[in-house]
Design an enzyme around this catalytic site. Sequence first.
Site, PDB file in Angstrom:
ATOM      1  N   HIS A 274       0.858  -1.179   0.000  1.00 31.90           N
ATOM      2  CA  HIS A 274       0.000   0.000   0.000  1.00 31.90           C
ATOM      3  C   HIS A 274       0.892   1.227   0.000  1.00 31.90           C
ATOM      4  O   HIS A 274       2.095   1.130   0.243  1.00 31.90           O
ATOM      5  CB  HIS A 274      -0.938  -0.004   1.212  1.00 31.90           C
ATOM      6  CG  HIS A 274      -0.235  -0.110   2.520  1.00 31.90           C
ATOM      7  ND1 HIS A 274       0.335  -1.288   2.979  1.00 31.90           N
ATOM      8  CD2 HIS A 274       0.020   0.816   3.471  1.00 31.90           C
ATOM      9  CE1 HIS A 274       0.888  -1.078   4.152  1.00 31.90           C
ATOM     10  NE2 HIS A 274       0.721   0.194   4.483  1.00 31.90           N
ATOM     11  N   GLY A 275       0.305   2.359  -0.270  1.00 35.67           N
ATOM     12  CA  GLY A 275       1.070   3.593  -0.381  1.00 35.67           C
ATOM     13  C   GLY A 275       1.449   4.187   0.964  1.00 35.67           C
ATOM     14  O   GLY A 275       0.947   3.787   2.012  1.00 35.67           O
TER      15      GLY A 275
END
Length: 145
Positions: free
Chosen positions: A64-65
């Site tokens: 995920h970012g």
Amino acid sequence: MSNQILTKDNIVLHASFLNKEEAIRATGQILVEQGYVEPSYIEKMLEREELTSTYMGNFVAIPHGTEDAKKSVKCSGLSIIQVPHGVDFGDGNVVKVLIGIAGKDGEHLDILSQIAIVCSEEENIQRVVEASSADEIINLFSEVK
């Protein structure tokens, strides 16, 4: 889980990757192609991986970012990639299930809790690794309440 967050188009079966960067890029590319995130989100996923591994144990990684990647998220979504032969995530950690997450407006916490429930059972991970259709994976995740 909402069909909007996880659809058949967000799932890839029987993938193989040379390394974790390739695997993370593929996970992010699904999120881009399905309209959940801007292309720049992929770089933020790789940046997150450099900060701390997204390997969660039990053959699962949840790329995920970073915190500042939130501006690249258009709407909440998931991507799931099955890697039956595994991909090396370093330190002897082999990943067979990649779950990419893009969360909008705090929804990522609800999504993460649902994923955690599914992934906490080894038999569920095995079901994802052995799934022969996207429907099997969607059904497994939709059983979570």
